[in-house]
Design a protein around this motif. Structure first.
Motif, PDB file in Angstrom:
ATOM      1  N   UNK A   1       1.093  -1.094  -0.072  1.00 54.44           N
ATOM      2  CA  UNK A   1      -0.186   0.290   0.121  1.00 54.44           C
ATOM      3  C   UNK A   1       0.837   1.276   0.079  1.00 54.44           C
ATOM      4  N   UNK A   2       0.732   1.984  -0.879  1.00 54.78           N
ATOM      5  CA  UNK A   2       1.117   3.561  -0.937  1.00 54.78           C
ATOM      6  C   UNK A   2      -0.132   4.934  -0.769  1.00 54.78           C
ATOM      7  N   UNK A   3       0.496   5.547   0.050  1.00 52.66           N
ATOM      8  CA  UNK A   3      -0.167   6.836  -0.149  1.00 52.66           C
ATOM      9  C   UNK A   3       0.343   7.677  -0.181  1.00 52.66           C
ATOM     10  N   UNK A   4      -0.643   8.926  -1.179  1.00 47.32           N
ATOM     11  CA  UNK A   4      -0.457   9.666  -1.688  1.00 47.32           C
ATOM     12  C   UNK A   4      -0.781  11.119  -1.723  1.00 47.32           C
ATOM     13  N   UNK A   5      -0.337  12.499  -1.497  1.00 42.41           N
ATOM     14  CA  UNK A   5      -1.482  12.828  -1.189  1.00 42.41           C
ATOM     15  C   UNK A   5      -1.737  14.095  -2.856  1.00 42.41           C
ATOM     16  N   UNK A   6      -3.234  14.706  -3.041  1.00 43.71           N
ATOM     17  CA  UNK A   6      -3.014  15.228  -3.484  1.00 43.71           C
ATOM     18  C   UNK A   6      -3.710  16.630  -3.692  1.00 43.71           C
ATOM     19  N   UNK A   7      -2.920  17.479  -3.662  1.00 44.95           N
ATOM     20  CA  UNK A   7      -3.845  18.959  -2.456  1.00 44.95           C
ATOM     21  C   UNK A   7      -4.645  18.281  -0.909  1.00 44.95           C
ATOM     22  N   UNK A   8      -5.934  18.990  -1.149  1.00 43.83           N
ATOM     23  CA  UNK A   8      -6.366  17.885   0.163  1.00 43.83           C
ATOM     24  C   UNK A   8      -6.945  16.454   0.363  1.00 43.83           C
ATOM     25  N   UNK A   9      -6.579  16.327  -1.251  1.00 40.41           N
ATOM     26  CA  UNK A   9      -6.791  15.031  -0.707  1.00 40.41           C
ATOM     27  C   UNK A   9      -5.855  13.613  -0.417  1.00 40.41           C
ATOM     28  N   UNK A  10      -6.569  13.031  -0.576  1.00 33.62           N
ATOM     29  CA  UNK A  10      -4.986  11.501   0.402  1.00 33.62           C
ATOM     30  C   UNK A  10      -5.601  10.727  -1.285  1.00 33.62           C
ATOM     31  N   UNK A  11      -4.358   9.940  -1.740  1.00 30.31           N
ATOM     32  CA  UNK A  11      -5.346   8.563  -2.342  1.00 30.31           C
ATOM     33  C   UNK A  11      -4.350   7.807  -1.949  1.00 30.31           C
ATOM     34  N   UNK A  12      -4.935   5.894  -1.549  1.00 29.34           N
ATOM     35  CA  UNK A  12      -4.754   5.019  -0.993  1.00 29.34           C
ATOM     36  C   UNK A  12      -4.795   4.140  -2.154  1.00 29.34           C
ATOM     37  N   UNK A  13      -2.939   3.340  -2.694  1.00 31.70           N
ATOM     38  CA  UNK A  13      -2.743   2.677  -3.734  1.00 31.70           C
ATOM     39  C   UNK A  13      -2.083   1.407  -3.163  1.00 31.70           C
ATOM     40  N   UNK A  14      -3.082   0.387  -3.680  1.00 29.17           N
ATOM     41  CA  UNK A  14      -2.906  -0.897  -3.307  1.00 29.17           C
ATOM     42  C   UNK A  14      -3.079  -2.321  -4.060  1.00 29.17           C
ATOM     43  N   UNK A  15      -2.367  -3.325  -3.741  1.00 28.98           N
ATOM     44  CA  UNK A  15      -2.670  -4.457  -4.858  1.00 28.98           C
ATOM     45  C   UNK A  15      -3.576  -5.782  -4.222  1.00 28.98           C
ATOM     46  N   UNK A  16      -4.479  -6.108  -4.870  1.00 27.59           N
ATOM     47  CA  UNK A  16      -5.680  -6.954  -4.383  1.00 27.59           C
ATOM     48  C   UNK A  16      -4.556  -8.031  -3.935  1.00 27.59           C
ATOM     49  N   UNK A  17      -3.533  -8.486  -4.878  1.00 25.11           N
ATOM     50  CA  UNK A  17      -2.695  -9.932  -4.969  1.00 25.11           C
ATOM     51  C   UNK A  17      -1.594  -9.921  -5.545  1.00 25.11           C
ATOM     52  N   UNK A  18      -0.272 -10.374  -5.206  1.00 29.88           N
ATOM     53  CA  UNK A  18       0.683 -10.241  -5.425  1.00 29.88           C
ATOM     54  C   UNK A  18       1.281 -10.714  -6.807  1.00 29.88           C
ATOM     55  N   UNK A  19       0.534 -10.245  -7.672  1.00 34.90           N
ATOM     56  CA  UNK A  19       1.162 -10.356  -9.381  1.00 34.90           C
ATOM     57  C   UNK A  19       2.723 -10.015  -9.638  1.00 34.90           C
ATOM     58  N   UNK A  20       2.798  -9.348  -9.159  1.00 34.52           N
ATOM     59  CA  UNK A  20       3.712  -7.314  -9.392  1.00 34.52           C
ATOM     60  C   UNK A  20       4.905  -9.428  -8.834  1.00 34.52           C
ATOM     61  N   UNK A  21       4.874  -9.947  -7.566  1.00 42.28           N
ATOM     62  CA  UNK A  21       5.973 -10.115  -6.484  1.00 42.28           C
ATOM     63  C   UNK A  21       6.361 -11.186  -7.630  1.00 42.28           C
TER      64      UNK A  21
END
Ligand SMILES: NC(=O)C1=CN([C@@H]2O[C@H](COP(=O)(O)OP(=O)(O)OC[C@H]3O[C@@H](n4cnc5c(N)ncnc54)[C@H](OP(=O)(O)O)[C@@H]3O)[C@@H](O)[C@H]2O)C=CC1
Ligand SMILES: Nc1c(N[C@@H]2O[C@H](COP(=O)(O)O)[C@@H](O)[C@H]2O)[nH]c(=O)[nH]c1=O
Length: 335
Positions: free
Chosen positions: A294-314
């Motif tokens: 999971x990665x948490x990023x800020x965009x102005x006043x918002x927060x974006x939570x980005x994550x993976x449902x399974x480990x495809x990449x790994x």
């Protein structure tokens, strides 16, 4: 279908093989021409690759050529970023199915629209600009018909000035019974539109869009069949932009690979206001899907939570660097 996929793999493999061959030749030539002293040549003759290409037709070919020319190779540098760059291609190469990202913008109280269906806008400008980047990186954008009826969206990838990019993702609308309005904006927007109806629908087909008939599944169109059909068309990644019923149905079928959730500091309220993930959901917390990496990023006043449902990449990283190439030395040869 397996045979067709294998043929496509081979064709892609040949293209990639040509490009890795060209690249490795260029590196070899550049290294030999410009390295004047042996010491300098040693320093220059090292090639770093983020990850092996997850396609059995090409994996390792370029590396072997570089090694033959005396160039030390190192696979795995920034592997996670590398895997993320090719996550769509990686999944599609292996499974024939596109990589599915569920993206939504929700309020602090977990709503994606007000009770009337109005949702413009929940997230701020910076978030929405990033959302256009996600569109630009995707082969297709998918929405349910209620979103089209409520928002009349264009679903194009645009820059900060609102100009449409040259390359547009395919728009895909889930619309079992052909409710798509003939004057929907997207039908005249740059790029192509595909309307997926169910095979029991015999009504008219709207101009400006291709219609595909799909088997009936829970909630309307059979989503697994539709994604497989998109994969057959070489669509490697699908950005699902809602609404709640569509994203919920995909989660119920375990078809989501990645989530990009924008959370805006705004309160909407109301029991009838839609939440981002509808469908059936789970009965027990132990069944809940907890995102990984999971990665948490800020965009102005918002927060974006980005994550993976399974480990495809790994899984890909492991499979193609430790195992399938059959060459132990590929992984770390730094000395
Ligand atoms: N804030 C945000 O990020 C977003 C907000 N929204 C908001 O969400 C609202 C719309 O969301 P919602 O009402 O949940 O509807 P959706 O947009 O998800 O559309 C659902 C409809 O799609 C059709 N459909 C066909 N096949 C399927 C399937 N397998 N699974 C699910 N649906 C299928 C069905 O209609 P049929 O039976 O006719 O085929 C269904 O009723 C709007 O108010 C919109 O503004 C939308 C997107 C993003
Ligand atoms: N409301 C909402 C979003 N809504 C999504 O964007 C679509 C509109 O696209 P377009 O017509 O191309 O601008 C809309 O139908 C829905 O899928 N997106 C966001 O990033 N933030 C928001 O607050």
């Amino acid at each position: 279908m397996q045979r067709r996929r294998r043929c496509r793999w081979r064709a892609r493999g040949r293209n990639l093989q040509r490009s890795t061959r060209r690249l490795s030749r260029a590196i070899i030539t550049a290294g030999l021409l410009h390295a004047r002293s042996l010491l300098l040549r040693r320093a220059l003759l090292k090639c770093v690759s983020r990850c092996a290409i997850p396609n059995p037709n090409v994996a390792g070919g370029g590396v072997a050529r570089l090694e033959e020319a005396g160039i030390r190779t190192h696979i795995g540098e920034c592997a996670q970023e590398g895997q993320r760059l090719i996550e769509g291609f990686a999944k599609h190469s292996r499974t024939g199915m596109p990589f599915v990202t569920a993206k939504y913008a929700m309020s602090l109280d977990g709503k994606i629209a007000a009770r009337s269906g109005d949702s413009k806008w929940i997230s701020g400008e910076e978030s929405r600009l990033f959302a256009h980047l996600l569109r630009a990186q995707s082969d297709a954008i998918m929405v349910g018909i209620n979103t089209v009826l409520a928002d009349d969206p264009m679903l194009t990838a645009r820059d900060a000035e609102g100009n449409a990019n040259e390359r547009q993702p395919l728009r895909v609308v889930l619309d079992s019974h052909g409710r798509m309005p003939h004057d929907a904006q997207m039908l005249n927007a740059p790029g192509d539109t595909l309307v997926a109806v169910t095979d029991d629908f015999n009504g008219g087909i709207c101009d400006g869009a291709e219609t595909v008939r799909m088997p009936t599944g829970r909630g309307g169109v059979d989503l697994r069949a539709l994604l497989a059909a998109l994969g057959e068309r070489d669509i490697t990644s699908v950005l699902v932009e809602g609404g709640g019923a569509t994203i919920g149905a995909l989660f119920d079928l375990n078809l989501v690979d990645k989530v990009v959730a924008f959370v805006a500091p705004v309160i909407i309220g109301g029991n009838e206001a839609i939440s981002p993930v509808g469908g059936i959901g789970i009965a027990k917390m132990e069944e809940a899907l907890r995102l990984r990496d999971v990665d948490v990023r800020r965009f102005g006043g918002d927060v974006a939570i980005i994550g993976y449902a399974r480990g495809y990449t790994w899984e890909y990283a492991r499979e193609y660097t430790d195992g399938d190439t059959g060459r132990e030395g590929d992984v770390h040869r730094d000395s």
